[in-house]
Design a protein around this motif. Structure first.
Motif, PDB file in Angstrom:
ATOM      1  N   ALA A 135      21.033  75.404 -44.475  1.00 43.94           N
ATOM      2  CA  ALA A 135      20.673  76.798 -44.760  1.00 43.94           C
ATOM      3  C   ALA A 135      19.228  76.892 -45.226  1.00 43.94           C
ATOM      4  O   ALA A 135      18.466  77.765 -44.767  1.00 43.94           O
ATOM      5  CB  ALA A 135      21.625  77.380 -45.801  1.00 43.94           C
ATOM      6  N   LEU A 136      18.820  75.996 -46.123  1.00 44.22           N
ATOM      7  CA  LEU A 136      17.435  76.017 -46.621  1.00 44.22           C
ATOM      8  C   LEU A 136      16.443  75.723 -45.500  1.00 44.22           C
ATOM      9  O   LEU A 136      15.400  76.376 -45.395  1.00 44.22           O
ATOM     10  CB  LEU A 136      17.274  75.028 -47.759  1.00 44.22           C
ATOM     11  N   GLN A 137      16.774  74.762 -44.653  1.00 39.24           N
ATOM     12  CA  GLN A 137      15.875  74.426 -43.547  1.00 39.24           C
ATOM     13  C   GLN A 137      15.773  75.562 -42.537  1.00 39.24           C
ATOM     14  O   GLN A 137      14.694  75.823 -41.993  1.00 39.24           O
ATOM     15  CB  GLN A 137      16.325  73.133 -42.880  1.00 39.24           C
ATOM     16  N   ILE A 138      16.874  76.255 -42.306  1.00 38.06           N
ATOM     17  CA  ILE A 138      16.851  77.417 -41.410  1.00 38.06           C
ATOM     18  C   ILE A 138      15.964  78.505 -42.016  1.00 38.06           C
ATOM     19  O   ILE A 138      15.110  79.087 -41.326  1.00 38.06           O
ATOM     20  CB  ILE A 138      18.276  77.959 -41.166  1.00 38.06           C
ATOM     21  N   LEU A 139      16.156  78.775 -43.302  1.00 34.68           N
ATOM     22  CA  LEU A 139      15.347  79.806 -43.958  1.00 34.68           C
ATOM     23  C   LEU A 139      13.862  79.463 -43.923  1.00 34.68           C
ATOM     24  O   LEU A 139      13.021  80.352 -43.685  1.00 34.68           O
ATOM     25  CB  LEU A 139      15.823  80.016 -45.392  1.00 34.68           C
ATOM     26  N   MET A 140      13.521  78.204 -44.143  1.00 36.57           N
ATOM     27  CA  MET A 140      12.122  77.796 -44.083  1.00 36.57           C
ATOM     28  C   MET A 140      11.557  77.957 -42.664  1.00 36.57           C
ATOM     29  O   MET A 140      10.417  78.352 -42.484  1.00 36.57           O
ATOM     30  CB  MET A 140      11.953  76.362 -44.567  1.00 36.57           C
ATOM     31  N   ALA A 141      12.390  77.663 -41.675  1.00 36.08           N
ATOM     32  CA  ALA A 141      11.941  77.740 -40.282  1.00 36.08           C
ATOM     33  C   ALA A 141      11.699  79.195 -39.855  1.00 36.08           C
ATOM     34  O   ALA A 141      10.802  79.448 -39.033  1.00 36.08           O
ATOM     35  CB  ALA A 141      12.964  77.086 -39.354  1.00 36.08           C
ATOM     36  N   VAL A 142      12.463  80.137 -40.393  1.00 38.91           N
ATOM     37  CA  VAL A 142      12.316  81.529 -39.963  1.00 38.91           C
ATOM     38  C   VAL A 142      11.538  82.399 -40.956  1.00 38.91           C
ATOM     39  O   VAL A 142      11.270  83.552 -40.669  1.00 38.91           O
ATOM     40  CB  VAL A 142      13.690  82.176 -39.669  1.00 38.91           C
ATOM     41  N   ALA A 143      11.171  81.821 -42.097  1.00 41.87           N
ATOM     42  CA  ALA A 143      10.486  82.601 -43.143  1.00 41.87           C
ATOM     43  C   ALA A 143       9.184  83.219 -42.632  1.00 41.87           C
ATOM     44  O   ALA A 143       8.843  84.338 -43.004  1.00 41.87           O
ATOM     45  CB  ALA A 143      10.227  81.733 -44.373  1.00 41.87           C
ATOM     46  N   ALA A 144       8.491  82.527 -41.786  1.00 44.06           N
ATOM     47  CA  ALA A 144       7.226  83.036 -41.274  1.00 44.06           C
ATOM     48  C   ALA A 144       7.411  84.279 -40.400  1.00 44.06           C
ATOM     49  O   ALA A 144       6.490  85.080 -40.261  1.00 44.06           O
ATOM     50  CB  ALA A 144       6.524  81.942 -40.489  1.00 44.06           C
ATOM     51  N   TYR A 145       8.605  84.465 -39.857  1.00 34.05           N
ATOM     52  CA  TYR A 145       8.856  85.582 -38.958  1.00 34.05           C
ATOM     53  C   TYR A 145       9.487  86.781 -39.659  1.00 34.05           C
ATOM     54  O   TYR A 145       9.671  87.830 -39.053  1.00 34.05           O
ATOM     55  CB  TYR A 145       9.768  85.142 -37.805  1.00 34.05           C
ATOM     56  N   ALA A 146       9.862  86.594 -40.918  1.00 32.36           N
ATOM     57  CA  ALA A 146      10.564  87.668 -41.635  1.00 32.36           C
ATOM     58  C   ALA A 146       9.618  88.653 -42.264  1.00 32.36           C
ATOM     59  O   ALA A 146       8.515  88.445 -42.574  1.00 32.36           O
ATOM     60  CB  ALA A 146      11.463  87.066 -42.715  1.00 32.36           C
TER      61      ALA A 146
END
Length: 146
Positions: A135-146
Motif C-alpha cells: 500500500a505504501l509503495q503504491i501510494l508513493m508511486a502515484v503520489a506525483a499524479y494526485a
C-alpha cells in the motif's frame, strides 16, 4: 500482462489463496453436514428435520475462518494487482506474496485447530506487513499524479 513476471507471480499466489478460500468453504459445508447443524430451515428439513436448524461451535469456527479470509485476502488481491503494475523487483514482490500466502495458510490452520495464542495472532500480524508495504509503495508511486 501475463508476460510481466511480477504480475504472473502475483496471479500464482492469488489463485492459490482463492483455492484456499474454496477449500475452507468446502470444509465448512462438510462440517455442517457431519454435525447436522444447518443455517437455513429448508436445509435442516432436507437433512432430518428442524431440530438441525441450529448453530454448532465448530461449524461457526470454520465459517469465521472463511469470513476472516475474505476480510484479508480480497484487499490483498487488490493491493497485489496494483503493486504488480508499479514495477517492483521480482524478488521483493515474490517475498511479499509468499509471506502473505504462508501466513494466511498458517492462520487458517490455527483457526481451525483453535490455536489462538500466539500462532493465529502472529500469522495475522505478519500477513499484514506485506499488505502495508505494498500500500505504501503504491501510494508513493502515484503520489506525483494526485
Amino acid at each position: 500482462m501475463i508476460r510481466n513476471e511480477v504480475f504472473s507471480c502475483f496471479v500464482f499466489y492469488g489463485v492459490l489463496l482463492v483455492v484456499k478460500m474454496y477449500i475452507l468453504a468446502i470444509i465448512t459445508g462438510q462440517v455442517r453436514l457431519r454435525k447436522k447443524a444447518f443455517a437455513n430451515p429448508e436445509d435442516s428439513l432436507r437433512h432430518g428435520g428442524l431440530q438441525f436448524y441450529r448453530e454448532d461451535p465448530y461449524v461457526e469456527r470454520c465459517r469465521r475462518a472463511h469470513v476472516n479470509d475474505m476480510e484479508n485476502i480480497f484487499p490483498f488481491l487488490f493491493l497485489g494487482a496494483i503493486y504488480s503494475l508499479t514495477g517492483p523487483s521480482l524478488a521483493v514482490a515474490r517475498l511479499h506474496f509468499l509471506v502473505f500466502f504462508m501466513c494466511r495458510v498458517l492462520h487458517s490452520v490455527a483457526y481451525l485447530l483453535a490455536l489462538q495464542a500466539p500462532t493465529r495472532s502472529i500469522a495475522y500480524t505478519f500477513a499484514q506487513i506485506p499488505c502495508v508495504s505494498m500500500a505504501l509503495q503504491i501510494l508513493m508511486a502515484v503520489a506525483a499524479y494526485a
